[in-house]
Design a protein around this motif. Structure first.
Motif, PDB file in Angstrom:
ATOM      1  N   PHE A 107       1.835 -18.566 -54.476  1.00 15.98           N
ATOM      2  CA  PHE A 107       1.747 -18.025 -53.121  1.00 15.98           C
ATOM      3  C   PHE A 107       0.507 -17.140 -53.020  1.00 15.98           C
ATOM      4  O   PHE A 107       0.191 -16.376 -53.939  1.00 15.98           O
ATOM      5  CB  PHE A 107       3.002 -17.215 -52.803  1.00 15.98           C
ATOM      6  CG  PHE A 107       2.899 -16.384 -51.554  1.00 15.98           C
ATOM      7  CD1 PHE A 107       3.009 -16.974 -50.300  1.00 15.98           C
ATOM      8  CD2 PHE A 107       2.689 -15.009 -51.625  1.00 15.98           C
ATOM      9  CE1 PHE A 107       2.912 -16.203 -49.152  1.00 15.98           C
ATOM     10  CE2 PHE A 107       2.599 -14.235 -50.482  1.00 15.98           C
ATOM     11  CZ  PHE A 107       2.713 -14.839 -49.234  1.00 15.98           C
ATOM     12  N   VAL A 108      -0.201 -17.246 -51.894  1.00 19.75           N
ATOM     13  CA  VAL A 108      -1.383 -16.417 -51.633  1.00 19.75           C
ATOM     14  C   VAL A 108      -1.268 -15.831 -50.231  1.00 19.75           C
ATOM     15  O   VAL A 108      -0.998 -16.555 -49.256  1.00 19.75           O
ATOM     16  CB  VAL A 108      -2.686 -17.227 -51.749  1.00 19.75           C
ATOM     17  CG1 VAL A 108      -3.890 -16.341 -51.430  1.00 19.75           C
ATOM     18  CG2 VAL A 108      -2.835 -17.834 -53.131  1.00 19.75           C
ATOM     19  N   SER A 109      -1.459 -14.530 -50.125  1.00 19.57           N
ATOM     20  CA  SER A 109      -1.583 -13.856 -48.830  1.00 19.57           C
ATOM     21  C   SER A 109      -2.993 -13.276 -48.742  1.00 19.57           C
ATOM     22  O   SER A 109      -3.442 -12.572 -49.643  1.00 19.57           O
ATOM     23  CB  SER A 109      -0.550 -12.738 -48.698  1.00 19.57           C
ATOM     24  OG  SER A 109      -0.821 -11.941 -47.555  1.00 19.57           O
ATOM     25  N   LEU A 110      -3.676 -13.586 -47.650  1.00 21.85           N
ATOM     26  CA  LEU A 110      -5.056 -13.137 -47.477  1.00 21.85           C
ATOM     27  C   LEU A 110      -5.164 -12.426 -46.129  1.00 21.85           C
ATOM     28  O   LEU A 110      -5.015 -13.043 -45.072  1.00 21.85           O
ATOM     29  CB  LEU A 110      -6.005 -14.329 -47.538  1.00 21.85           C
ATOM     30  CG  LEU A 110      -7.495 -14.044 -47.569  1.00 21.85           C
ATOM     31  CD1 LEU A 110      -7.869 -13.217 -48.799  1.00 21.85           C
ATOM     32  CD2 LEU A 110      -8.282 -15.356 -47.562  1.00 21.85           C
ATOM     33  N   SER A 111      -5.416 -11.108 -46.186  1.00 16.10           N
ATOM     34  CA  SER A 111      -5.522 -10.285 -44.973  1.00 16.10           C
ATOM     35  C   SER A 111      -6.936  -9.724 -44.887  1.00 16.10           C
ATOM     36  O   SER A 111      -7.515  -9.311 -45.896  1.00 16.10           O
ATOM     37  CB  SER A 111      -4.518  -9.124 -45.005  1.00 16.10           C
ATOM     38  OG  SER A 111      -3.216  -9.573 -45.297  1.00 16.10           O
ATOM     39  N   SER A 112      -7.472  -9.672 -43.673  1.00 14.80           N
ATOM     40  CA  SER A 112      -8.841  -9.185 -43.544  1.00 14.80           C
ATOM     41  C   SER A 112      -9.069  -8.537 -42.186  1.00 14.80           C
ATOM     42  O   SER A 112      -8.544  -8.994 -41.160  1.00 14.80           O
ATOM     43  CB  SER A 112      -9.835 -10.337 -43.727  1.00 14.80           C
ATOM     44  OG  SER A 112     -11.166  -9.890 -43.534  1.00 14.80           O
ATOM     45  N   TYR A 113      -9.866  -7.475 -42.208  1.00 13.88           N
ATOM     46  CA  TYR A 113     -10.372  -6.843 -40.993  1.00 13.88           C
ATOM     47  C   TYR A 113     -11.878  -6.737 -41.134  1.00 13.88           C
ATOM     48  O   TYR A 113     -12.394  -6.314 -42.176  1.00 13.88           O
ATOM     49  CB  TYR A 113      -9.776  -5.447 -40.799  1.00 13.88           C
ATOM     50  CG  TYR A 113     -10.480  -4.655 -39.713  1.00 13.88           C
ATOM     51  CD1 TYR A 113     -10.161  -4.849 -38.376  1.00 13.88           C
ATOM     52  CD2 TYR A 113     -11.488  -3.737 -40.040  1.00 13.88           C
ATOM     53  CE1 TYR A 113     -10.812  -4.137 -37.374  1.00 13.88           C
ATOM     54  CE2 TYR A 113     -12.150  -3.028 -39.042  1.00 13.88           C
ATOM     55  CZ  TYR A 113     -11.805  -3.231 -37.713  1.00 13.88           C
ATOM     56  OH  TYR A 113     -12.464  -2.540 -36.726  1.00 13.88           O
ATOM     57  N   ARG A 114     -12.610  -7.112 -40.066  1.00 14.37           N
ATOM     58  CA  ARG A 114     -14.060  -6.999 -40.106  1.00 14.37           C
ATOM     59  C   ARG A 114     -14.561  -6.431 -38.787  1.00 14.37           C
ATOM     60  O   ARG A 114     -14.029  -6.739 -37.715  1.00 14.37           O
ATOM     61  CB  ARG A 114     -14.733  -8.355 -40.370  1.00 14.37           C
ATOM     62  CG  ARG A 114     -14.390  -8.947 -41.721  1.00 14.37           C
ATOM     63  CD  ARG A 114     -15.478  -9.901 -42.204  1.00 14.37           C
ATOM     64  NE  ARG A 114     -16.731  -9.212 -42.450  1.00 14.37           N
ATOM     65  CZ  ARG A 114     -17.027  -8.541 -43.560  1.00 14.37           C
ATOM     66  NH1 ARG A 114     -16.144  -8.467 -44.548  1.00 14.37           N
ATOM     67  NH2 ARG A 114     -18.185  -7.958 -43.695  1.00 14.37           N
ATOM     68  N   ASN A 115     -15.603  -5.607 -38.900  1.00 17.60           N
ATOM     69  CA  ASN A 115     -16.246  -5.007 -37.738  1.00 17.60           C
ATOM     70  C   ASN A 115     -17.742  -5.262 -37.845  1.00 17.60           C
ATOM     71  O   ASN A 115     -18.351  -5.027 -38.901  1.00 17.60           O
ATOM     72  CB  ASN A 115     -15.958  -3.499 -37.696  1.00 17.60           C
ATOM     73  CG  ASN A 115     -16.567  -2.829 -36.485  1.00 17.60           C
ATOM     74  OD1 ASN A 115     -17.768  -2.603 -36.427  1.00 17.60           O
ATOM     75  ND2 ASN A 115     -15.721  -2.495 -35.521  1.00 17.60           N
TER      76      ASN A 115
END
Length: 734
Positions: A316-324
């Motif tokens: 299982f892989v969870s990939l979370s990202s925030y970019r500005n």
């Protein structure tokens, strides 16, 4: 399935026959040469580790060693070395990547790129939001053809995937100082530290500055230079079956503006030719009247969290990202003094965007009989964009009243959701069937305005909104949904020789255009693109592992291709039908254990198969060549490495050539970029103690070539690439 173009199919048949014949040659190779082999290339194009030669996808991979030996500092130094790829750049925030004739020049806040760019599997929504992509890089993968099954966002034309180095359980430090032409100097480094038996942190940083390779004529100040810096920190922790990595990156670019140069052709009005020749007498293509006050600034910030779990039956892989991303630029689009030349266009733009994405992915175990990937994806992006045109006009181009000060704004919210899955099913010992599918739901919401900053004091409204347009304020919203899929069949009749055939459906959601001429155009979206890609290919490794020979022949059928063209300074948008046919060859040969030769060749026939309609206008595109689609391209390289005096001596030389191509759909002479080649070289020596000295050169032939063209009044206002340059780097590994 539609028939592949006869020429491409014939060449492909010859390639396949040659590949099947090579084992006979392999049997004649002397025994003492069998140890000379090419290194295996591992990629994750299908979201799991595989040999490059096992993947039924046209893909080129560049590892860290190749990136170093080509002195690559950004996308522009790599993609041109992959078959069928061109890269041009309007400004720092708008790189324009085209693969097999597929790409986009849209800058709208409510549009998607045609070529997907990801960093560590995080899709980047805005083209300019990848400043740190080439800091501490493990490899770069260039995938050609639709990638609509496994990737975060649909990529109708291909994907550019960048992977950075992850923290490792050891203590290492690498520091590099460099200096080069045009007053360049900089430092960069990587510090990796083990934080415990199951944890590590990695810090990468860079600072670079240069005076610019072009100049403003009146003042002598530099253009095409600037300063950039950035850093990335990653922390990895492992606990039993769990692996958690958190990363943060930040970067800033403060770059000079472009040096635009007017280029005339036989179709340019003689009066303009004489005027430009008079104004630019004695100047070269890197001396411009573009203002030294022009600039290209960008600030990026990102957070990424990756959680992996190794289960008994699947991972299982969870990939979370925030970019500005925040960038702004100013450009003089003519590069000529006013009123000596009767048009001055001062173009100023700014954009602030932020995105959040979340992906949950389930992956089969490596030992599973059927290899599969399945998951869900969510993406939300908010973009606030403005562009201002301050125009001064004079006859014979336009009456002075056509000048003015016009501001366009966009506030957009873009949302995307998807379900996806793909399985590789082996059968009958030598066959493998790949089946993939994806359902995507896209939403666009936008508010757009066009403002006459002169407040009607000098009617008509100034160019580019006037004289036919008028100020407006309007909203728009639209939902797009589409299934995409992949079907591929591969067979390995002889060990290390794999043939495949595939059919892929690509999709790019519809969009709202920027700098629209009216409220109706601003509120009316253009249609979604649909692309069918038919491909046959060969992946072979022969001569005892010394020769890698890969090839592909393809046909792309486009429905509702999104088309953008500047007519004067007005943006014309439409949909058109198109067809692309061609073939690609990539090869590498280990001549000895020290020397490797390689290269690639691409043949492309990319045409519009219909005219386009924009408002009441018929755009005569049928039969014209797609933009950024040279008929042929090739690359050559030689790479060598030797043990010398207890250290390692390495050297590499590269040459890339591409045929002429057009910058926009009109195929006008002024937007034609002539055929050209670029040569580069690198040499380094590293001692046993980890001290390395490297010397490199780029554009060694001092070729004059255009990286961007805007047409107006029969003139191609161009930006030229850097001339011959050299650099030296001193690094130390601790």
């Amino acid at each position: 399935m539609k028939r592949i173009h006869a020429t491409a199919a014939s060449v492909a048949a010859l390639i396949f026959a040659g590949g099947l014949a090579t084992p006979a040659l392999a049997q004649q190779t002397p025994d003492d040469d069998q140890a000379v082999t090419l290194d295996e290339v591992i990629v994750t194009a299908q979201r799991r580790e595989q040999s490059l030669q096992e993947v039924p996808v046209a893909i080129t991979a560049f590892g860290a060693e190749t990136l170093e030996r080509t002195a690559a500092t950004g996308i522009q130094d790599v993609v041109g070395k992959a078959p069928g790829v061109t890269l041009t750049q309007f400004n720092i925030g708008e790189p324009q990547v085209f693969i097999r004739g597929v790409g986009t020049t849209s800058d709208s806040a409510a549009s998607d790129p045609s070529i997907g760019v990801s960093i560590d599997e995080v899709s980047i929504g805005r083209a300019g939001a990848s400043a740190l992509a080439f800091l501490d890089i493990q490899r770069v993968e260039v995938l050609r053809g639709p990638q609509g099954t496994l990737y975060g966002r649909n990529a109708s034309g291909g994907a550019l995937n960048i992977y950075t180095n992850r923290p490792v359980l050891e203590n290492t430090t690498d520091l590099t100082a460099r200096a080069g032409s045009f007053g360049e100097y900089g430092v960069e480094g990587v510090v990796n530290r083990q934080l415990g038996p199951d944890a590590a942190a990695r810090l990468a940083f860079r600072y670079n500055t240069n005076d610019g390779y072009a100049e403003n004529v009146p003042t002598g100040e530099g253009l095409e230079g600037g300063t950039s810096w950035g850093a990335r920190l990653s922390v990895l922790n492992m606990a039993g079956p769990w692996k958690v990595q958190v990363g943060v990156d930040v970067s800033k670019d403060e770059m000079d503006g472009h040096a635009r140069i007017p280029v005339t052709t036989a179709s340019t009005a003689p009066a303009f030719v004489a005027l430009i020749n008079s104004l630019r007498a004695g100047l070269d293509v890197r001396q411009s009247f573009s203002s030294p006050s022009n600039y290209q600034d960008r600030f990026n910030f990102g957070l990424t969290g990756r959680v992996e779990h190794e289960g008994e039956k699947f991972d299982f892989v969870s990939l979370s990202s925030y970019r500005n991303n925040d960038y702004k630029w100013r450009d003089n689009l003519g590069g000529l003094p006013f009123p000596g030349f009767p048009l001055l266009v001062d173009d100023q733009a700014s954009e602030q965007s932020e995105q959040f994405s979340q992906e949950f992915r389930f992956v089969s175990k490596p030992e599973s009989a059927v290899q599969w990937v399945a998951g869900v994806y969510a993406f939300r992006e908010n973009v606030d964009r403005s562009e201002r045109f301050i125009v001064s006009a004079a006859l014979p181009i336009a009456p002075p009243s056509f000048g003015g000060d016009t501001l366009f704004t966009q506030q957009a919210e873009n949302t995307s959701y998807a379900l996806f899955g793909q399985a590789n099913i082996p059968f009958a010992s030598i066959w493998e069937l790949t089946l993939g599918a994806r359902w995507t739901h896209d939403e666009r919401k936008i508010t757009q305005t066009a403002v006459d900053n002169d407040n009607g004091a000098n009617p008509p409204v100034g160019i580019p909104l006037g004289p036919t347009g008028s100020p407006y304020a309007t909203d728009g919203a639209k939902t797009f949904e589409e299934p995409t899929w992949k079907v591929a069949l591969s067979v390995e009749p002889i060990e290390n020789i794999r043939l495949y055939a595939s059919y892929d459906r690509g999709y790019k959601a519809g969009s709202f255009v920027s700098t629209a001429q009216s409220a109706v155009q601003a509120a009316t979206p253009i249609k979604s693109e649909l692309l069918d890609n038919y491909e046959i290919g060969l992946k072979s490794t022969v001569l005892g592992g010394r020769l890698r020979f890969n090839a592909a022949a393809f046909q792309l059928d486009y429905k509702d291709l999104q088309v953008y063209e500047l007519l004067g300074l007005n943006l014309v948008t439409s949909n058109a039908e198109a067809e692309v046919k061609g073939y690609e060859i990539e090869t590498a040969l280990a001549v000895t254990s020290n020397i490797t030769f390689g290269g690639s060749y691409t043949s492309l026939d990319a045409k519009y198969t219909s005219n386009a309609v924009s408002g009441a206008s018929i755009l005569p595109y049928n039969g014209l060549t797609l933009p950024r689609s040279p008929d042929s391209q090739y690359t050559l390289y030689i790479d060598s490495e030797w043990d010398v005096a207890g250290g390692v001596l390495a050297a590499r030389a590269d040459y890339q050539w591409q045929d002429d191509f057009f910058f926009d759909p009109s195929n006008n002479p002024e937007v034609r970029s002539p055929a050209h080649g670029l040569a580069s070289a690198f040499i380094s020596y590293e001692t046993a103690g980890g001290l390395k000295l490297a010397v490199y050169g780029k554009n060694l032939g001092d070729t004059e070539y255009q990286t961007h063209i805007i047409k107006n009044v029969g003139i191609g206002f161009s930006v030229f690439g850097a001339p011959r340059s050299f650099g030296v780097a001193l690094s130390k590994r601790f």
